[in-house]
Write a protein that holds these residues in place. Structure first.
Motif, PDB file in Angstrom:
ATOM      1  N   GLY A   1       0.800  -1.224   0.000  1.00 54.71           N
ATOM      2  CA  GLY A   1       0.000   0.000   0.000  1.00 54.71           C
ATOM      3  C   GLY A   1       0.823   1.260   0.000  1.00 54.71           C
ATOM      4  N   GLY A   2       2.143   1.147  -0.261  1.00 52.37           N
ATOM      5  CA  GLY A   2       2.974   2.342  -0.272  1.00 52.37           C
ATOM      6  C   GLY A   2       4.443   1.994  -0.314  1.00 52.37           C
ATOM      7  N   GLY A   3       5.129   2.110   0.821  1.00 49.86           N
ATOM      8  CA  GLY A   3       6.552   1.829   0.883  1.00 49.86           C
ATOM      9  C   GLY A   3       6.912   1.073   2.139  1.00 49.86           C
ATOM     10  N   TYR A   4       8.126   0.511   2.166  1.00 50.35           N
ATOM     11  CA  TYR A   4       8.610  -0.213   3.331  1.00 50.35           C
ATOM     12  C   TYR A   4       9.947   0.367   3.739  1.00 50.35           C
ATOM     13  CZ  TYR A   4       8.859  -4.103   6.616  1.00 50.35           C
ATOM     14  OH  TYR A   4       8.887  -4.852   7.775  1.00 50.35           O
ATOM     15  N   GLY A   5      10.033   0.800   4.995  1.00 47.14           N
ATOM     16  CA  GLY A   5      11.270   1.343   5.531  1.00 47.14           C
ATOM     17  C   GLY A   5      12.065   0.264   6.234  1.00 47.14           C
ATOM     18  N   LEU A   6      12.597   0.584   7.385  1.00 44.91           N
ATOM     19  CA  LEU A   6      13.340  -0.392   8.172  1.00 44.91           C
ATOM     20  C   LEU A   6      12.403  -0.932   9.248  1.00 44.91           C
ATOM     21  CD1 LEU A   6      16.816   1.393   8.505  1.00 44.91           C
ATOM     22  CD2 LEU A   6      15.884   0.038   6.610  1.00 44.91           C
ATOM     23  N   GLY A   7      11.622  -1.944   8.867  1.00 48.79           N
ATOM     24  CA  GLY A   7      10.656  -2.529   9.793  1.00 48.79           C
ATOM     25  C   GLY A   7       9.409  -1.710   9.982  1.00 48.79           C
ATOM     26  N   LEU A   8       9.176  -0.754   9.120  1.00 50.11           N
ATOM     27  CA  LEU A   8       8.023   0.139   9.243  1.00 50.11           C
ATOM     28  C   LEU A   8       7.395   0.346   7.869  1.00 50.11           C
ATOM     29  CD1 LEU A   8       6.701   1.851  11.572  1.00 50.11           C
ATOM     30  CD2 LEU A   8       8.002   3.786  10.681  1.00 50.11           C
ATOM     31  N   MET A   9       6.075   0.167   7.789  1.00 46.36           N
ATOM     32  CA  MET A   9       5.351   0.389   6.539  1.00 46.36           C
ATOM     33  C   MET A   9       4.826   1.811   6.452  1.00 46.36           C
ATOM     34  SD  MET A   9       2.995  -3.031   6.153  1.00 46.36           S
ATOM     35  CE  MET A   9       3.716  -4.655   5.897  1.00 46.36           C
ATOM     36  N   LYS A  10       4.920   2.376   5.277  1.00 42.95           N
ATOM     37  CA  LYS A  10       4.258   3.637   4.943  1.00 42.95           C
ATOM     38  C   LYS A  10       3.061   3.289   4.077  1.00 42.95           C
ATOM     39  CE  LYS A  10       4.911   7.948   2.364  1.00 42.95           C
ATOM     40  NZ  LYS A  10       5.829   8.699   1.466  1.00 42.95           N
TER      41      LYS A  10
ATOM     42  N   TYR B   1      -5.218 -15.120  12.997  1.00 42.10           N
ATOM     43  CA  TYR B   1      -5.035 -13.763  13.508  1.00 42.10           C
ATOM     44  C   TYR B   1      -4.499 -12.838  12.421  1.00 42.10           C
ATOM     45  CZ  TYR B   1      -5.375 -16.438  17.776  1.00 42.10           C
ATOM     46  OH  TYR B   1      -5.814 -17.300  18.738  1.00 42.10           O
ATOM     47  N   SER B   2      -5.117 -11.671  12.260  1.00 45.21           N
ATOM     48  CA  SER B   2      -4.582 -10.654  11.371  1.00 45.21           C
ATOM     49  C   SER B   2      -4.785  -9.294  12.022  1.00 45.21           C
ATOM     50  CB  SER B   2      -5.240 -10.710   9.992  1.00 45.21           C
ATOM     51  OG  SER B   2      -6.642 -10.587  10.104  1.00 45.21           O
ATOM     52  N   SER B   3      -3.887  -8.368  11.717  1.00 41.42           N
ATOM     53  CA  SER B   3      -3.922  -7.080  12.398  1.00 41.42           C
ATOM     54  C   SER B   3      -3.332  -5.987  11.529  1.00 41.42           C
ATOM     55  CB  SER B   3      -3.146  -7.160  13.723  1.00 41.42           C
ATOM     56  OG  SER B   3      -1.849  -7.696  13.525  1.00 41.42           O
ATOM     57  N   GLU B   4      -3.840  -4.787  11.742  1.00 38.87           N
ATOM     58  CA  GLU B   4      -3.297  -3.579  11.128  1.00 38.87           C
ATOM     59  C   GLU B   4      -3.247  -2.517  12.203  1.00 38.87           C
ATOM     60  OE1 GLU B   4      -4.644  -2.546   7.170  1.00 38.87           O
ATOM     61  OE2 GLU B   4      -5.888  -4.347   7.123  1.00 38.87           O
ATOM     62  N   ILE B   5      -2.043  -1.989  12.474  1.00 36.97           N
ATOM     63  CA  ILE B   5      -1.866  -1.021  13.551  1.00 36.97           C
ATOM     64  C   ILE B   5      -1.000   0.118  13.027  1.00 36.97           C
ATOM     65  CG2 ILE B   5      -1.284  -0.713  15.985  1.00 36.97           C
ATOM     66  CD1 ILE B   5      -1.331  -3.784  16.260  1.00 36.97           C
ATOM     67  N   TYR B   6      -1.514   1.354  13.107  1.00 32.30           N
ATOM     68  CA  TYR B   6      -0.857   2.504  12.497  1.00 32.30           C
ATOM     69  C   TYR B   6      -0.926   3.723  13.407  1.00 32.30           C
ATOM     70  CZ  TYR B   6      -1.983  -0.302   8.314  1.00 32.30           C
ATOM     71  OH  TYR B   6      -2.123  -1.316   7.405  1.00 32.30           O
ATOM     72  N   THR B   7      -0.049   4.703  13.116  1.00 31.25           N
ATOM     73  CA  THR B   7      -0.171   6.042  13.685  1.00 31.25           C
ATOM     74  C   THR B   7      -0.101   7.054  12.547  1.00 31.25           C
ATOM     75  OG1 THR B   7       2.169   6.650  13.972  1.00 31.25           O
ATOM     76  CG2 THR B   7       1.176   5.244  15.677  1.00 31.25           C
ATOM     77  N   ASP B   8      -0.408   8.316  12.883  1.00 29.38           N
ATOM     78  CA  ASP B   8      -0.129   9.378  11.932  1.00 29.38           C
ATOM     79  C   ASP B   8       1.369   9.680  11.990  1.00 29.38           C
ATOM     80  OD1 ASP B   8       0.173  10.751  14.326  1.00 29.38           O
ATOM     81  OD2 ASP B   8      -1.244  12.346  13.839  1.00 29.38           O
ATOM     82  N   ALA B   9       1.822  10.649  11.194  1.00 29.38           N
ATOM     83  CA  ALA B   9       3.256  10.930  11.105  1.00 29.38           C
ATOM     84  C   ALA B   9       3.828  11.405  12.433  1.00 29.38           C
ATOM     85  CB  ALA B   9       3.527  11.959  10.017  1.00 29.38           C
ATOM     86  N   SER B  10       3.029  12.086  13.225  1.00 32.13           N
ATOM     87  CA  SER B  10       3.507  12.623  14.498  1.00 32.13           C
ATOM     88  C   SER B  10       3.536  11.582  15.599  1.00 32.13           C
ATOM     89  CB  SER B  10       2.614  13.787  14.948  1.00 32.13           C
ATOM     90  OG  SER B  10       1.338  13.303  15.367  1.00 32.13           O
ATOM     91  N   GLY B  11       2.790  10.487  15.432  1.00 30.33           N
ATOM     92  CA  GLY B  11       2.673   9.480  16.465  1.00 30.33           C
ATOM     93  C   GLY B  11       1.619   9.786  17.506  1.00 30.33           C
ATOM     94  N   ARG B  12       0.949  10.939  17.393  1.00 27.35           N
ATOM     95  CA  ARG B  12      -0.026  11.325  18.416  1.00 27.35           C
ATOM     96  C   ARG B  12      -1.374  10.635  18.232  1.00 27.35           C
ATOM     97  NH1 ARG B  12       2.606  16.393  17.684  1.00 27.35           N
ATOM     98  NH2 ARG B  12       1.058  17.047  16.149  1.00 27.35           N
ATOM     99  N   ARG B  13      -1.675  10.213  17.015  1.00 29.66           N
ATOM    100  CA  ARG B  13      -2.939   9.541  16.732  1.00 29.66           C
ATOM    101  C   ARG B  13      -2.634   8.100  16.325  1.00 29.66           C
ATOM    102  NH1 ARG B  13      -7.242  13.147  14.631  1.00 29.66           N
ATOM    103  NH2 ARG B  13      -6.648  15.318  15.025  1.00 29.66           N
ATOM    104  N   SER B  14      -3.472   7.164  16.733  1.00 34.50           N
ATOM    105  CA  SER B  14      -3.202   5.770  16.390  1.00 34.50           C
ATOM    106  C   SER B  14      -4.494   4.989  16.188  1.00 34.50           C
ATOM    107  CB  SER B  14      -2.363   5.105  17.489  1.00 34.50           C
ATOM    108  OG  SER B  14      -3.039   5.126  18.730  1.00 34.50           O
ATOM    109  N   VAL B  15      -4.366   3.884  15.452  1.00 39.18           N
ATOM    110  CA  VAL B  15      -5.518   3.022  15.170  1.00 39.18           C
ATOM    111  C   VAL B  15      -5.053   1.574  15.152  1.00 39.18           C
ATOM    112  CG1 VAL B  15      -5.215   3.234  12.655  1.00 39.18           C
ATOM    113  CG2 VAL B  15      -7.449   2.576  13.596  1.00 39.18           C
ATOM    114  N   ALA B  16      -5.889   0.707  15.680  1.00 36.35           N
ATOM    115  CA  ALA B  16      -5.618  -0.736  15.635  1.00 36.35           C
ATOM    116  C   ALA B  16      -6.891  -1.459  15.233  1.00 36.35           C
ATOM    117  CB  ALA B  16      -5.141  -1.244  16.997  1.00 36.35           C
ATOM    118  N   VAL B  17      -6.776  -2.367  14.270  1.00 39.51           N
ATOM    119  CA  VAL B  17      -7.876  -3.253  13.893  1.00 39.51           C
ATOM    120  C   VAL B  17      -7.334  -4.679  13.948  1.00 39.51           C
ATOM    121  CG1 VAL B  17      -9.550  -3.914  12.133  1.00 39.51           C
ATOM    122  CG2 VAL B  17      -8.930  -1.501  12.413  1.00 39.51           C
TER     123      VAL B  17
END
Length: 430
Positions: free
Chosen positions: A347-356, A374-390
């Motif tokens: 869905g974008g790019g892959y850094g060092l153990g981190l998906m964009k 089990y499947s999961s998707e866990i993200y934050t915004d660029a600042s790290g202040r907002r987050s979501v987990a499904v």
């Protein structure tokens, strides 16, 4: 995870059975659910505010996701927590938003963080070769660097693609694998690629990184995770699994989510057109309603540094928030972590153990995870202040068309709510 699909879990990749099974690691159904009990109705924020998200979660559960935990933290101190499940699954487990869950390949972000902490201390260099750290253990290790392992450009294939390992992945064979044994059966990429040439996701990369970490520090991976991550962050419900016995693992009063996969016949139908699955090949475990198998007893310890952690939605959001807000790494290493290679299948790019990941409402940072059940998707915004987990209590079950559509709609809506944006216009509950 279209080009902007939120997870690789929604695809069958690379056109082969075992490749399809590889997505288990960093994707006529059950009857509709009846009214959920208190544990399955958890919600912290205003009921009116999160009602559309709750409806999407129930729709996803009833359509094939079976059990769904959603946690959205918009940075305002009022997180939304939702747990929904198909009615028949309540006989196995009453789902709660703070249940423990196998987060699979999200573990890679922890492993990468530990490596980059050692880079910051000049104990590991991103340009070190695998051969320097693990002599004779990895083919072409003299040409593969630590950076290539981290961003999946090593040229290594995946041990999940081998007939030796498949019985363990499905739970048909009970065997304890060491990282060294897994690396020994790891093939090259197909088609072949030189180290550094292109992105190709492989769990073998992170098995090697775990061994490098242990050699560089003199500590076990379990100790490093406790000392550097879960301890300082107060993640009391997170640990590296060493077996499939959830009753005797590090316990609190928290429950562990029951996971499910389609039985052999349904799995064969799901993969039809992609590969001809041999008759009878499927996941081991007790039979459940709707042609499902309870996969909770399958031992995930083989996944280790690549996917072995158990956590909760809240705990993992705590980790990702700390990481992406700069609490765990110096600025230089955080910049390295966010330097991505092109990875459209993610869905974008892959850094060092981190998906964009580029969502309909903006860019998010995090990872996906999957193990049998089990499947999961866990993200934050660029600042790290907002987050979501499904978190979803099936992996292959959400590859059926209706289930995939409902699950994708849920993840998109939750991500948009996290980012403070309106739900997508084509969202059925928007």
């Amino acid at each position: 995870m279209s080009a902007h699909t939120l997870s690789l879990r929604h695809r069958i990749r690379r056109g082969a059975l075992i490749t399809a099974l590889a997505t288990c690691m960093g994707a006529a159904l059950v009857s509709c659910s009846d009214g959920a009990g208190p544990a399955a109705e958890q919600s912290v924020a205003s009921p009116a505010a999160d009602a559309p998200l709750a409806r999407l979660a129930q729709q996803a559960a009833d359509t094939g996701s079976l059990g769904v935990i959603v946690r959205v933290d918009s940075g305002d101190g009022k997180p939304v927590e939702i747990a929904r499940q198909a009615a028949w699954t309540k006989d196995d487990h009453r789902l709660a938003a703070d249940d423990r869950f196998r987060v699979g390949s999200n573990t890679k972000t922890v492993t990468a963080t530990l490596v980059l902490q050692q880079v910051a201390e000049n104990k590991i260099s991103l340009d070190d070769t695998v051969e320097e750290w693990l002599p004779g253990l990895v083919e072409s290790g003299e040409d593969i660097t630590v950076r290539m392992l981290l961003n999946h450009t090593s040229g290594l294939g995946d041990f999940l693609l081998t007939p030796e390992f498949l019985p363990s992945l499905t739970g048909q064979e009970k065997r304890t694998w060491t990282p060294q044994e897994l690396l020994a059966i790891t093939p090259g990429q197909d088609p072949p690629a030189e180290p550094g040439e292109k992105y190709s996701y492989s769990n073998a990369n992170y098995e090697a990184l775990g061994l490098i970490l242990e050699k560089a520090t003199g500590s076990s991976l379990t100790e490093l995770i406790k000392e550097k991550i879960t301890g300082p962050l107060g993640m009391k419900d997170s640990y590296l699994a060493t077996n499939g016995d959830w009753d005797t693992a590090e316990t609190t009063e928290k429950q562990h989510v029951t996971g499910y996969e389609p039985d052999a016949e349904r799995l064969r139908a799901i993969l039809s057109g992609t590969v001809d699955l041999p008759e009878g090949v499927g996941f081991a475990g007790p039979e459940r309603s709707g042609d499902n198998i309870d996969t909770s007893a399958i031992d995930p310890s083989w996944s280790w540094a690549a996917g072995g952690m158990v956590s909760t939605a809240r705990d993992w959001q705590t980790f990702l928030t700390a990481l992406n807000s700069g609490e765990l790494l110096p600025m230089a290493q955080m910049k390295q972590m966010r330097t991505t290679v092109n990875a459209p299948e993610e869905g974008g790019g892959y850094g060092l153990g981190l998906m964009k990941v580029d969502t309909a409402c903006g860019t998010v940072w995090g990872h996906t995870g999957g193990l049998p059940g089990y499947s999961s998707e866990i993200y934050t915004d660029a600042s790290g202040r907002r987050s979501v987990a499904v978190l979803t209590s099936t992996n292959f079950g959400i590859k059926e068309e209706k289930a995939a559509t409902a699950n994708k709609a849920l993840v998109e809506a939750a991500s948009c709510q996290m980012l403070g944006e309106p739900q997508p216009s084509d969202n059925p509950a928007g």
